[in-house]
Design a protein around this motif. Structure first.
Motif, PDB file in Angstrom:
ATOM      1  N   ASN A 102       0.819  -1.216   0.000  1.00  0.00           N
ATOM      2  CA  ASN A 102       0.000   0.000   0.000  1.00  0.00           C
ATOM      3  C   ASN A 102       0.855   1.269   0.000  1.00  0.00           C
ATOM      4  OD1 ASN A 102      -2.355  -1.507   0.040  1.00  0.00           O
ATOM      5  ND2 ASN A 102      -2.523  -1.474   2.276  1.00  0.00           N
ATOM      6  N   GLU A 103       1.949   1.257   0.759  1.00  0.00           N
ATOM      7  CA  GLU A 103       2.830   2.421   0.795  1.00  0.00           C
ATOM      8  C   GLU A 103       3.479   2.652  -0.561  1.00  0.00           C
ATOM      9  OE1 GLU A 103       5.530   1.570   3.933  1.00  0.00           O
ATOM     10  OE2 GLU A 103       4.217   2.356   5.516  1.00  0.00           O
ATOM     11  N   VAL A 104       3.900   1.587  -1.211  1.00  0.00           N
ATOM     12  CA  VAL A 104       4.505   1.711  -2.546  1.00  0.00           C
ATOM     13  C   VAL A 104       3.489   2.257  -3.534  1.00  0.00           C
ATOM     14  CG1 VAL A 104       5.500   0.435  -4.482  1.00  0.00           C
ATOM     15  CG2 VAL A 104       6.231  -0.068  -2.144  1.00  0.00           C
ATOM     16  N   ALA A 105       2.268   1.741  -3.472  1.00  0.00           N
ATOM     17  CA  ALA A 105       1.217   2.211  -4.386  1.00  0.00           C
ATOM     18  C   ALA A 105       0.911   3.692  -4.146  1.00  0.00           C
ATOM     19  CB  ALA A 105      -0.044   1.372  -4.201  1.00  0.00           C
ATOM     20  N   LEU A 106       0.901   4.115  -2.863  1.00  0.00           N
ATOM     21  CA  LEU A 106       0.627   5.516  -2.544  1.00  0.00           C
ATOM     22  C   LEU A 106       1.757   6.413  -3.046  1.00  0.00           C
ATOM     23  CD1 LEU A 106      -1.115   7.614  -1.130  1.00  0.00           C
ATOM     24  CD2 LEU A 106       0.098   7.115   0.993  1.00  0.00           C
ATOM     25  N   ARG A 107       3.010   5.982  -2.872  1.00  0.00           N
ATOM     26  CA  ARG A 107       4.142   6.775  -3.370  1.00  0.00           C
ATOM     27  C   ARG A 107       4.095   6.898  -4.884  1.00  0.00           C
ATOM     28  NH1 ARG A 107       7.334   4.081   0.638  1.00  0.00           N
ATOM     29  NH2 ARG A 107       8.051   2.610  -0.958  1.00  0.00           N
ATOM     30  N   ASN A 108       3.771   5.804  -5.559  1.00  0.00           N
ATOM     31  CA  ASN A 108       3.689   5.842  -7.024  1.00  0.00           C
ATOM     32  C   ASN A 108       2.578   6.779  -7.489  1.00  0.00           C
ATOM     33  OD1 ASN A 108       5.785   4.015  -7.211  1.00  0.00           O
ATOM     34  ND2 ASN A 108       4.441   2.223  -7.377  1.00  0.00           N
ATOM     35  N   ALA A 109       1.450   6.757  -6.762  1.00  0.00           N
ATOM     36  CA  ALA A 109       0.336   7.636  -7.145  1.00  0.00           C
ATOM     37  C   ALA A 109       0.725   9.102  -6.942  1.00  0.00           C
ATOM     38  CB  ALA A 109      -0.898   7.291  -6.308  1.00  0.00           C
ATOM     39  N   LYS A 110       1.405   9.408  -5.840  1.00  0.00           N
ATOM     40  CA  LYS A 110       1.842  10.778  -5.601  1.00  0.00           C
ATOM     41  C   LYS A 110       2.853  11.227  -6.654  1.00  0.00           C
ATOM     42  CE  LYS A 110       1.141  11.091  -0.583  1.00  0.00           C
ATOM     43  NZ  LYS A 110       1.803  11.285   0.733  1.00  0.00           N
ATOM     44  N   ALA A 111       3.776  10.341  -7.010  1.00  0.00           N
ATOM     45  CA  ALA A 111       4.772  10.697  -8.024  1.00  0.00           C
ATOM     46  C   ALA A 111       4.113  10.942  -9.369  1.00  0.00           C
ATOM     47  CB  ALA A 111       5.818   9.584  -8.135  1.00  0.00           C
ATOM     48  N   THR A 112       3.131  10.091  -9.711  1.00  0.00           N
ATOM     49  CA  THR A 112       2.422  10.278 -10.984  1.00  0.00           C
ATOM     50  C   THR A 112       1.663  11.593 -10.997  1.00  0.00           C
ATOM     51  OG1 THR A 112       2.169   7.872 -11.173  1.00  0.00           O
ATOM     52  CG2 THR A 112       0.738   9.251 -12.556  1.00  0.00           C
ATOM     53  N   TRP A 113       1.029  11.926  -9.881  1.00  0.00           N
ATOM     54  CA  TRP A 113       0.259  13.174  -9.796  1.00  0.00           C
ATOM     55  C   TRP A 113       1.190  14.383  -9.859  1.00  0.00           C
ATOM     56  CZ3 TRP A 113      -3.621  15.929 -10.721  1.00  0.00           C
ATOM     57  CH2 TRP A 113      -3.978  17.041  -9.978  1.00  0.00           C
ATOM     58  N   ALA A 114       2.365  14.277  -9.181  1.00  0.00           N
ATOM     59  CA  ALA A 114       3.308  15.397  -9.178  1.00  0.00           C
ATOM     60  C   ALA A 114       3.929  15.624 -10.547  1.00  0.00           C
ATOM     61  CB  ALA A 114       4.400  15.150  -8.140  1.00  0.00           C
ATOM     62  N   SER A 115       4.007  14.575 -11.355  1.00  0.00           N
ATOM     63  CA  SER A 115       4.636  14.695 -12.676  1.00  0.00           C
ATOM     64  C   SER A 115       3.694  15.230 -13.748  1.00  0.00           C
ATOM     65  CB  SER A 115       5.180  13.323 -13.109  1.00  0.00           C
ATOM     66  OG  SER A 115       4.117  12.397 -13.267  1.00  0.00           O
ATOM     67  N   CYS A 116       2.438  15.452 -13.408  1.00  0.00           N
ATOM     68  CA  CYS A 116       1.483  15.979 -14.393  1.00  0.00           C
ATOM     69  C   CYS A 116       1.816  17.454 -14.662  1.00  0.00           C
ATOM     70  CB  CYS A 116       0.048  15.837 -13.880  1.00  0.00           C
ATOM     71  SG  CYS A 116      -0.500  14.127 -13.720  1.00  0.00           S
ATOM     72  N   GLN A 117       2.375  17.740 -15.814  1.00  0.00           N
ATOM     73  CA  GLN A 117       2.824  19.085 -16.126  1.00  0.00           C
ATOM     74  C   GLN A 117       1.708  19.985 -16.651  1.00  0.00           C
ATOM     75  OE1 GLN A 117       5.842  20.027 -15.355  1.00  0.00           O
ATOM     76  NE2 GLN A 117       6.506  17.967 -14.736  1.00  0.00           N
ATOM     77  N   ASN A 118       0.645  19.383 -17.157  1.00  0.00           N
ATOM     78  CA  ASN A 118      -0.406  20.182 -17.801  1.00  0.00           C
ATOM     79  C   ASN A 118      -1.522  20.592 -16.842  1.00  0.00           C
ATOM     80  OD1 ASN A 118      -1.225  17.581 -17.457  1.00  0.00           O
ATOM     81  ND2 ASN A 118      -2.376  17.444 -19.374  1.00  0.00           N
ATOM     82  N   VAL A 119      -1.271  20.467 -15.518  1.00  0.00           N
ATOM     83  CA  VAL A 119      -2.266  20.852 -14.526  1.00  0.00           C
ATOM     84  C   VAL A 119      -1.845  22.184 -13.902  1.00  0.00           C
ATOM     85  CG1 VAL A 119      -3.460  20.206 -12.399  1.00  0.00           C
ATOM     86  CG2 VAL A 119      -2.766  18.441 -14.033  1.00  0.00           C
ATOM     87  N   GLY A 120      -2.704  23.194 -13.972  1.00  0.00           N
ATOM     88  CA  GLY A 120      -2.410  24.502 -13.424  1.00  0.00           C
ATOM     89  C   GLY A 120      -2.328  24.478 -11.907  1.00  0.00           C
ATOM     90  N   ARG A 121      -1.693  25.506 -11.339  1.00  0.00           N
ATOM     91  CA  ARG A 121      -1.490  25.545  -9.894  1.00  0.00           C
ATOM     92  C   ARG A 121      -2.826  25.616  -9.152  1.00  0.00           C
ATOM     93  NH1 ARG A 121       1.931  30.160  -6.517  1.00  0.00           N
ATOM     94  NH2 ARG A 121       1.418  29.377  -4.437  1.00  0.00           N
ATOM     95  N   GLU A 122      -3.731  26.463  -9.634  1.00  0.00           N
ATOM     96  CA  GLU A 122      -5.024  26.619  -8.959  1.00  0.00           C
ATOM     97  C   GLU A 122      -5.826  25.329  -9.019  1.00  0.00           C
ATOM     98  OE1 GLU A 122      -8.960  29.554  -9.013  1.00  0.00           O
ATOM     99  OE2 GLU A 122      -7.241  29.954 -10.347  1.00  0.00           O
ATOM    100  N   LEU A 123      -5.833  24.684 -10.207  1.00  0.00           N
ATOM    101  CA  LEU A 123      -6.560  23.424 -10.339  1.00  0.00           C
ATOM    102  C   LEU A 123      -5.944  22.354  -9.457  1.00  0.00           C
ATOM    103  CD1 LEU A 123      -8.700  21.650 -11.680  1.00  0.00           C
ATOM    104  CD2 LEU A 123      -7.098  21.268 -13.573  1.00  0.00           C
TER     105      LEU A 123
END
Length: 424
Positions: free
Chosen positions: A51-72
């Motif tokens: 579960n911890e590995v899956a959570l870290r991977n999800a956070k990394a994937t979300w952080a790498s999304c470049q096309n998401v604006g700061r406010e969104l």
């Protein structure tokens, strides 16, 4: 783990708090209860790790999304945090209910306290909230400034030599050389063990936000986030009182240092010997800030003027030490604890009243206060100081009425009123 069961035992398996247990009851009326976990610790640890590995991977994937604006991104983070809070609340409610049943009554659980108060309409990210919730009592070692360290050690050496000259201490011959060597060393590490990269980024985001000001609450050890325009407006309202402050066009720090040194030279010449140290080194204006009174309507500011970087700071401390014996103590208390002890052990007579003075230190009439000090020192019952009366008056004025401070917007302000003791 029980591998074999005696024939006299009857086994019943049930589930409690997401873990399976087995209940064994002795036959023939003899009752005993034993709880044995059936799930191995290794299985639980494996599931937790996955579960911890899956959570870290999800956070990394979300952080790498470049096309998401700061406010969104902040809005989505807020929604996710709300979902997590709801899940935690329901889980906590369920567990507390079970514990209450086992305890045959409700339980009092300590509630977490926020380390910040947000007075703005700006939403904070989860990491920013986590950072601020560390609170003011969480100290993180800063990177040492070599120049500041050398200045502090030089001041320490001066204080030590002054104590030795007054025969109050004896120092080792190696102490001063060791302190000089220490001033050039860089010890320790400024790398924090509790601040993750995400929290450091959150701190940078808060610092780079030019629309807010983060200050300390006046009566509580929490941060207060204010709109910068609101903060500046309240500071300007305090500084707009021409009876207490006046705006000047330039930095007069060096001119003040020259004037103070002239008075010190005159005093030392008249008294014979070095009784006051001349001011040496580089100095800067003081600065003013305000702690937020969150316990009062409108969240006013308590003005605080720091004179530590000014040329008169050390002189004011020396004057304070010289004048303290002349301060009347008959109706004075040293602390709130002494006041409480007084109420508990003595019968009260009359009425007890508490007076709340608005901006106490900036409202004290300085000239009248200086007159009272001079009268008490030179015309009172105690032995007067050896310092000539007119020269002590000049020093008091220089330390109170002539000091300057720098405004948050870069303007220089001269204090028309002050107290000697606000240097402490």
């Amino acid at each position: 783990m029980v591998k074999t069961l005696p024939a006299v035992l009857v086994r019943t398996t049930f589930v409690l708090s997401q873990a399976e247990y087995t209940h064994f009851a002795l036959q023939e009326g003899l009752v005993a209860t034993v709880y044995v976990k059936l799930k191995e610790k290794e299985i639980k640890q494996k599931q937790l790790t996955e579960n911890e590995v899956a959570l870290r991977n999800a956070k990394a994937t979300w952080a790498s999304c470049q096309n998401v604006g700061r406010e969104l991104r902040m809005n989505i983070d807020g929604e996710l945090e709300e979902i997590m809070n709801q899940h935690q609340h329901s889980t906590k409610t369920r567990i507390l209910k079970k514990l209450a049943n086992l305890n045959n009554g409700p339980l009092l659980i300590p509630q977490p306290v926020n380390g910040y108060i947000n007075l703005t309409d700006i939403g904070l990210s989860p990491n920013q909230k986590r950072l601020l919730n560390f609170g003011l009592n969480c100290q993180v070692q800063r990177r040492v400034n070599p120049h500041h360290k050398r200045m502090e050690i030089e001041k320490l050496i001066e204080d030590i030599q002054e104590l030795e000259k007054g025969r109050k201490i004896n120092i080792s011959p190696n102490l001063i050389p060791e302190l000089i060597c220490e001033s050039g060393r860089n010890r320790g590490s400024a790398k924090s063990k509790i601040l993750s990269k995400e929290l450091i980024t959150a701190a940078q985001e808060l610092r780079e936000n030019k629309d807010i000001v983060i200050r300390k609450a006046d009566k509580t050890a929490v941060y207060v986030i204010m709109d910068k325009t609101d903060y500046l407006q309240k500071i300007n309202e305090i500084l707009s009182d021409s009876n207490k402050f006046r705006k000047i066009s330039r930095d007069t720090t060096n001119a003040i240092k020259v004037r103070v040194n002239k008075v010190i030279d005159t005093i030392n010449a008249k008294m014979g010997g070095v009784h006051f140290q001349k001011i040496t080194g580089e100095y800067s204006p003081g600065y003013m800030y305000g702690n937020v009174k969150t316990h009062k309507n409108g969240n006013p500011l308590r003005p605080i003027i720091s004179q530590i970087p000014t040329p008169t700071y050390a002189l004011a401390k020396k004057l304070n030490k010289l004048l303290t014996p002349y301060v009347p103590t008959e109706f004075s208390l040293r602390s709130s604890k002494e006041f409480i002890d007084l109420l508990q052990h003595k019968s009260s007579q009359g009425l007890i009243a508490s007076l709340d003075v608005e901006s106490l230190f900036t409202n004290v009439p300085v000239e009248e206060t200086i007159d009272m000090i001079i009268d008490e020192v030179y015309h009172g019952e105690k032995t007067p100081l050896d310092v000539p009366e007119n020269l002590l008056r000049q020093l008091l004025r220089l330390c109170t009425k002539e000091t300057i401070l720098e405004h948050l917007m870069g303007d220089f302000i001269s204090k028309s009123t002050a107290l000697l003791w606000d240097h402490l």
